[in-house]
Write a protein that holds these residues in place. Structure first.
Motif, PDB file in Angstrom:
ATOM      1  N   ALA A   1       0.828  -1.201   0.000  1.00  0.00           N
ATOM      2  CA  ALA A   1       0.000   0.000   0.000  1.00  0.00           C
ATOM      3  C   ALA A   1       0.866   1.257   0.000  1.00  0.00           C
ATOM      4  O   ALA A   1       0.563   2.233  -0.698  1.00  0.00           O
ATOM      5  CB  ALA A   1      -0.928  -0.005   1.212  1.00  0.00           C
ATOM      6  N   ALA A   2       1.947   1.248   0.769  1.00  0.00           N
ATOM      7  CA  ALA A   2       2.851   2.401   0.798  1.00  0.00           C
ATOM      8  C   ALA A   2       3.514   2.594  -0.560  1.00  0.00           C
ATOM      9  O   ALA A   2       3.662   3.729  -1.033  1.00  0.00           O
ATOM     10  CB  ALA A   2       3.898   2.218   1.889  1.00  0.00           C
ATOM     11  N   GLN A   3       3.906   1.510  -1.212  1.00  0.00           N
ATOM     12  CA  GLN A   3       4.517   1.598  -2.539  1.00  0.00           C
ATOM     13  C   GLN A   3       3.519   2.149  -3.556  1.00  0.00           C
ATOM     14  O   GLN A   3       3.866   2.974  -4.396  1.00  0.00           O
ATOM     15  CB  GLN A   3       5.026   0.221  -2.979  1.00  0.00           C
ATOM     16  N   MET A   4       2.263   1.722  -3.469  1.00  0.00           N
ATOM     17  CA  MET A   4       1.223   2.208  -4.371  1.00  0.00           C
ATOM     18  C   MET A   4       1.047   3.718  -4.193  1.00  0.00           C
ATOM     19  O   MET A   4       0.942   4.455  -5.169  1.00  0.00           O
ATOM     20  CB  MET A   4      -0.102   1.490  -4.087  1.00  0.00           C
ATOM     21  N   ARG A   5       1.031   4.174  -2.956  1.00  0.00           N
ATOM     22  CA  ARG A   5       0.846   5.604  -2.692  1.00  0.00           C
ATOM     23  C   ARG A   5       2.056   6.409  -3.155  1.00  0.00           C
ATOM     24  O   ARG A   5       1.908   7.554  -3.600  1.00  0.00           O
ATOM     25  CB  ARG A   5       0.599   5.825  -1.209  1.00  0.00           C
ATOM     26  N   ASN A   6       3.237   5.832  -3.058  1.00  0.00           N
ATOM     27  CA  ASN A   6       4.444   6.541  -3.504  1.00  0.00           C
ATOM     28  C   ASN A   6       4.546   6.592  -5.022  1.00  0.00           C
ATOM     29  O   ASN A   6       5.208   7.462  -5.573  1.00  0.00           O
ATOM     30  CB  ASN A   6       5.699   5.898  -2.912  1.00  0.00           C
TER      31      ASN A   6
ATOM     32  N   ALA B   1      -6.898   3.376  -3.216  1.00  0.00           N
ATOM     33  CA  ALA B   1      -6.474   2.646  -4.406  1.00  0.00           C
ATOM     34  C   ALA B   1      -6.109   3.633  -5.506  1.00  0.00           C
ATOM     35  O   ALA B   1      -6.743   4.669  -5.648  1.00  0.00           O
ATOM     36  CB  ALA B   1      -7.581   1.713  -4.896  1.00  0.00           C
ATOM     37  N   VAL B   2      -5.081   3.282  -6.237  1.00  0.00           N
ATOM     38  CA  VAL B   2      -4.709   4.024  -7.440  1.00  0.00           C
ATOM     39  C   VAL B   2      -5.258   3.216  -8.612  1.00  0.00           C
ATOM     40  O   VAL B   2      -4.950   2.036  -8.766  1.00  0.00           O
ATOM     41  CB  VAL B   2      -3.175   4.191  -7.555  1.00  0.00           C
ATOM     42  N   LEU B   3      -6.089   3.843  -9.425  1.00  0.00           N
ATOM     43  CA  LEU B   3      -6.797   3.143 -10.498  1.00  0.00           C
ATOM     44  C   LEU B   3      -6.130   3.400 -11.838  1.00  0.00           C
ATOM     45  O   LEU B   3      -5.590   4.475 -12.072  1.00  0.00           O
ATOM     46  CB  LEU B   3      -8.249   3.624 -10.556  1.00  0.00           C
TER      47      LEU B   3
END
Length: 164
Positions: A30-35, A80-82
């Protein structure tokens, strides 16, 4: 101590280790997705709001929630990043699969009835003689049974009063 006595404690510690390990992996993903968020990508917040990323800072993100409407959110609030196709499908209603068919579904059932000129088969809903006699006899039997119960005081429910 005996090995059999320590076995339940060893199994318990091993299970706790595996559960915390999987939770740490999920947090890291989740942290990687946000970064990895970039300006212009579509996101869904943990509250369920869809928006477009405008700016990414260390701990905050500037989101465009509607044309010309901007809001600052914490990075942890991004659920979520879509990808572009999914974001457009959800927010704008773009669905290329539906457009290829070209079939239009009517809003009412008028198209299901066919032509107004077509002859509609008429069904006789009237009772034939034998069925009417049977029903009359059955109705008389029920009435007679009710009269007998009323005479005996049977068949009354709690709310019924004697009105004789």
């Amino acid at each position: 101590m005996d090995l059999i006595t320590l076995l339940p404690f060893i199994v318990l510690i091993g299970a706790m280790f595996l559960m915390t390990r999987s939770a740490k992996k999920k947090q890291a993903a989740a942290a990687q997705m946000r970064n990895d968020m970039q300006p212009g990508t579509g996101v869904r917040t943990i509250g369920g709001m869809y928006a477009t990323v405008k700016e990414v800072h260390d701990d905050t993100v500037l989101l465009e929630v509607a044309p010309g409407v901007h809001a600052v959110y914490a990075k942890n609030a991004i659920g979520a990043v879509l990808d572009d196709a999914e974001y457009n499908r959800i927010v704008h209603g773009d669905d290329p699969e539906l457009d290829t068919d070209g079939t239009v579904v009517p809003d009412d059932a008028s198209s299901l009835t066919g032509d107004g000129d077509a002859e509609v088969a008429k069904i006789d809903l009237g009772k034939d003689g034998a069925a009417a006699e049977t029903e009359d006899a059955t109705a008389k039997d029920v009435k007679a049974t009710e009269d007998v119960k009323d005479a005996k005081g049977e068949g009354k429910t709690d709310g019924d009063a004697d009105s004789k």
